[in-house]
Design an enzyme around this catalytic site. Structure first.
Site, PDB file in Angstrom:
ATOM      1  CG  ASP A 199      -2.122   0.921   1.028  1.00 50.82           C
ATOM      2  OD1 ASP A 199      -2.169   1.654   0.006  1.00 50.82           O
ATOM      3  OD2 ASP A 199      -3.002   0.942   1.902  1.00 50.82           O
TER       4      ASP A 199
ATOM      5  CG  ASP B 124      -5.277   6.332  -1.716  1.00 46.69           C
ATOM      6  OD1 ASP B 124      -4.228   6.161  -1.054  1.00 46.69           O
ATOM      7  OD2 ASP B 124      -6.328   5.714  -1.488  1.00 46.69           O
TER       8      ASP B 124
ATOM      9  CG  ASP C 269      -5.728  -5.530   2.025  1.00 53.23           C
ATOM     10  OD1 ASP C 269      -6.420  -4.813   1.279  1.00 53.23           O
ATOM     11  OD2 ASP C 269      -5.273  -5.127   3.113  1.00 53.23           O
TER      12      ASP C 269
ATOM     13  CB  CYS D  61     -11.306 -25.830   9.633  1.00 52.61           C
ATOM     14  SG  CYS D  61      -9.755 -25.063   9.122  1.00 52.61           S
TER      15      CYS D  61
ATOM     16  CB  CYS E 129      -6.203 -25.180   8.977  1.00 50.04           C
ATOM     17  SG  CYS E 129      -6.429 -24.799  10.730  1.00 50.04           S
TER      18      CYS E 129
ATOM     19  CB  CYS F 132      -8.904 -27.473  12.527  1.00 50.33           C
ATOM     20  SG  CYS F 132      -9.512 -25.801  12.855  1.00 50.33           S
TER      21      CYS F 132
ATOM     22  CG  HIS G  62      -8.746 -21.557  12.298  1.00 54.11           C
ATOM     23  ND1 HIS G  62      -9.327 -22.642  11.691  1.00 54.11           N
ATOM     24  CD2 HIS G  62      -9.756 -20.656  12.499  1.00 54.11           C
ATOM     25  CE1 HIS G  62     -10.621 -22.422  11.534  1.00 54.11           C
ATOM     26  NE2 HIS G  62     -10.901 -21.228  12.015  1.00 54.11           N
TER      27      HIS G  62
HETATM   28  N1  GUN Z   1      -6.631   0.473   2.696  1.00 52.36           N
HETATM   29  C1  GUN Z   1      -7.956   0.415   2.967  1.00 52.36           C
HETATM   30  N2  GUN Z   1      -8.616   1.406   2.326  1.00 52.36           N
HETATM   31  C2  GUN Z   1      -7.697   2.126   1.660  1.00 52.36           C
HETATM   32  C3  GUN Z   1      -7.761   3.281   0.807  1.00 52.36           C
HETATM   33  O1  GUN Z   1      -8.822   3.865   0.555  1.00 52.36           O
HETATM   34  N3  GUN Z   1      -6.570   3.725   0.304  1.00 52.36           N
HETATM   35  C4  GUN Z   1      -5.380   3.105   0.566  1.00 52.36           C
HETATM   36  N4  GUN Z   1      -4.261   3.594   0.036  1.00 52.36           N
HETATM   37  N5  GUN Z   1      -5.297   2.024   1.362  1.00 52.36           N
HETATM   38  C5  GUN Z   1      -6.440   1.541   1.885  1.00 52.36           C
HETATM   39 ZN    ZN Z   2      -8.682 -24.543  11.099  1.00 53.17          ZN
END
Ligand code: GUN
Ligand code: ZN
Length: 375
Positions: free
Chosen positions: A95, A149, A269, A307, A309, A312, A338
């Site tokens: 990021d 951003d 993520d 599960c 994993c 588990c 897990h």
């Molecule tokens: N991670 C979760 N939301 C955002 C977002 O709007 N911009 C950026 N750069 N990372 C994020």
């Molecule tokens: Zn598990």
């Protein structure tokens, strides 16, 4: 020049906008829709790369902001880049730092040039510009980088968000110009615009005209309801090119992954699975389970009976509860393993349901068992 990051659409599910595809990176090709574990400081908390590999992780995420402040991008560069530094051989995405500056730093001041703020570790004055973010990401060396951003609050005024989106577009263009390694690092633009349809449209149009190899959807999961997030996705994903990956940033609850995939999102993520794992909360097919609770003191069954994993297969709720209550770090390793496995496995099931054209039935069954009573 071939772009560093490519997307191959295999098929679209018959009854939804869900896409089965492949994300093609310099460190491997990964099936999508996918969930990416977060390793903020070049480590997915408590887990070894071998463990992440064994559970089927493809791309992991790290943060420009944290690595810039500590240890500094030059040390990572000297190590040979993030892959070498942390010994992760598959994909890495970073990021840009924008979001973290807004959530962690003090006294921030946003100008056209960039963001002035105080370092959350020692209070020193820092400045992050779109070009600086790219320079750091070029030095860190991930496969996928994010443009700087601004993520405005979801309920910010139309006037503010309108100006912010225009600036984020200018920052994206500046970032693209500063990018030194488009042949082996793919830079994504980030669509913003809060809940405003025309601003999301403007943002997507600006970024798509710059021809990024992928597009992120930012500014969601920041306090709005699930229904509002789904509504924004309903009108945002159709604005993005079919032949590029779409990444919904910071979203990682099981229900939101399914609902995002249904709307054509390819990548997700979130720190959620590992964060809640560390205080003893587990994601299971029957909903969240707080394994620390006294109710599990004599429960010798697995965290999740559905599960398979490592956790588990080998350890009981009673044992994991004991470890966490006794502050034994092995306990949070087991719950972290897990929870990540649970989301990676969920995405595998989502991909199978797209293949079989029965994603809505899968959603219905999953939500019922998980204890959601949404439509
Ligand atoms: N991670 C979760 N939301 C955002 C977002 O709007 N911009 C950026 N750069 N990372 C994020
Ligand atoms: Zn598990």
């Amino acid at each position: 020049m071939e772009p560093a990051i490519k997307y191959r659409l295999i098929k679209t599910e018959k009854h939804t906008g869900a896409r089965l595809g492949e994300l093609i990176t310099p460190h491997g090709t990964f099936p999508t829709p996918m969930f990416m574990p977060v390793g903020t400081q070049a480590s997915v908390k408590s887990l070894a790369p071998e463990e992440l590999d064994a559970m089927g992780a493809g791309v992991i995420l790290s943060n420009t902001y944290h690595l810039w402040l500590r240890p500094g991008e030059q040390i990572v560069k000297e190590a040979g880049g993030l892959h070498q530094f942390m010994n992760w051989k598959k994909g890495i995405l970073t990021d840009s730092g924008g979001f973290q500056v807004f959530s962690l730093a003090k006294n921030r001041d946003i100008t056209e040039e960039g963001v002035h703020f105080k370092n959350h570790l020692n209070g020193s004055k820092m400045f992050l510009s779109p070009e600086k973010a790219i320079q750091i990401e070029n030095d860190l060396g991930p496969d996928i980088m994010m443009s700087l951003d601004e993520c405005p609050p979801f309920f910010e005024s139309y006037d503010y968000v309108s100006k912010s989106v225009a600036r984020t577009s200018r920052w994206a263009e500046r970032g693209l110009k500063a990018h030194q390694h488009p042949d082996y690092q793919g830079l994504f633009g980030i669509v913003q615009g809060a809940g405003f349809k025309d601003l999301r449209e403007q943002s997507a149009k600006d970024l798509v005209s710059l021809d990024f190899p992928g597009y992120s959807i930012g500014g969601l999961s920041v306090g709005e309801s699930k229904a509002e997030m789904n509504h924004v996705l309903d009108f945002t994903t159709p604005l993005l090119p079919e032949n590029k990956p779409r990444y919904l940033m910071g979203v990682g609850s099981a229900d939101a992954l399914i609902d995002g995939a249904i709307r054509g999102v390819d990548m997700f993520d979130c720190v959620l699975p590992t964060r809640i794992a560390r205080n003893g909360t587990c994601m299971t097919s029957h909903g969240r389970l707080v394994v620390k609770n006294a109710a599990y003191a004599h429960d010798f069954g697995p965290l999740d009976d559905n599960c398979d994993c490592y956790t588990c297969r080998n350890f009981s709720r009673a044992y994991i509860r004991h470890l966490i209550k006794a502050d034994e770090t092995f306990g949070l390793r087991l719950t972290s393993y897990h929870n990540l496995y649970f989301l990676l496995h969920l995405m595998k099931q989502v991909r199978q349901a797209i293949q079989d054209d029965n994603l809505l039935e899968f959603r219905q069954d999953f939500f019922e068992m998980y204890g959601f009573n949404q439509k």
